[in-house]
Design a protein around this motif. Structure first.
Motif, PDB file in Angstrom:
ATOM      1  N   ARG A 144      -4.972   1.126  -1.378  1.00 47.36           N
ATOM      2  CA  ARG A 144      -4.803   1.784  -2.793  1.00 47.36           C
ATOM      3  C   ARG A 144      -5.172   3.298  -2.276  1.00 47.36           C
ATOM      4  N   LEU A 181      -2.754   3.995  -8.695  1.00 49.27           N
ATOM      5  CA  LEU A 181      -1.344   3.271  -8.703  1.00 49.27           C
ATOM      6  C   LEU A 181      -1.076   2.847 -10.218  1.00 49.27           C
ATOM      7  N   ILE A 195      -0.303  -3.325  -1.180  1.00 47.14           N
ATOM      8  CA  ILE A 195      -0.147  -2.660  -2.184  1.00 47.14           C
ATOM      9  C   ILE A 195      -0.040  -3.679  -3.370  1.00 47.14           C
TER      10      ILE A 195
END
Length: 151
Positions: A112, A17, A106
């Motif tokens: 994730r 991410l 998130i």
């Protein structure tokens, strides 16, 4: 020839991410990597089909309790040497209230996982550090899901 969704290959990995952009309700992700994981490397992508309708799903729409609406859309989709990169823009709570829960997960880094559903292209076997690895190229991306636990 396209395979049925039930025959489709999925590859679940922990997403890399990027920074969460709260004003745009988005996050950049590396949805799949070309690095070998569990004896498989996903080298390159055919994005034409996915780009026609680049929606993001929750858990491949397999959760019977979850709404079946998309939770977001993909933008800036790229097949890079590092893997499949994109920005996920999450739906507003007005469009899909369930998407708001995923978006909050998130932001808090509680969720994730990213999983890609694809029709495999060509494959070859390579020796990587003494272990056989199936390298898949020209994979047709069919769908991308945010998932609670990558497998």
């Amino acid at each position: 020839m396209l395979t049925r969704a039930s025959d489709r290959v999925t590859s679940k990995r922990y997403a890399e991410l990027g920074a969460v952009d709260v004003p745009s309700r988005s996050v950049r992700v590396l949805a799949s990597t070309s690095n070998p994981v569990d004896g498989e490397a996903l080298e390159s992508w055919d994005l034409a089909r996915f780009e026609k309708n680049p929606v993001i799903l929750w858990n491949h729409n397999e959760d019977p309790a979850a709404p079946k609406l998309p939770i977001g859309r993909a933008e800036d989709i790229e097949s890079t040497p590092q893997g499949l990169s994109m920005r996920i823009v999450f739906a507003s709570s007005r469009v899909n209230p369930f998407a708001e829960q995923i978006w909050q997960g998130i932001q808090e880094k509680m969720i994730r996982g990213i999983s890609v559903g694809f029709d495999p292209g060509a494959d070859r076997t390579e020796d990587v550090e003494g272990k056989p690895v199936t390298v898949r190229s020209a994979n047709m991306l069919c769908e991308v899901s945010v998932v609670p636990v990558p497998k």
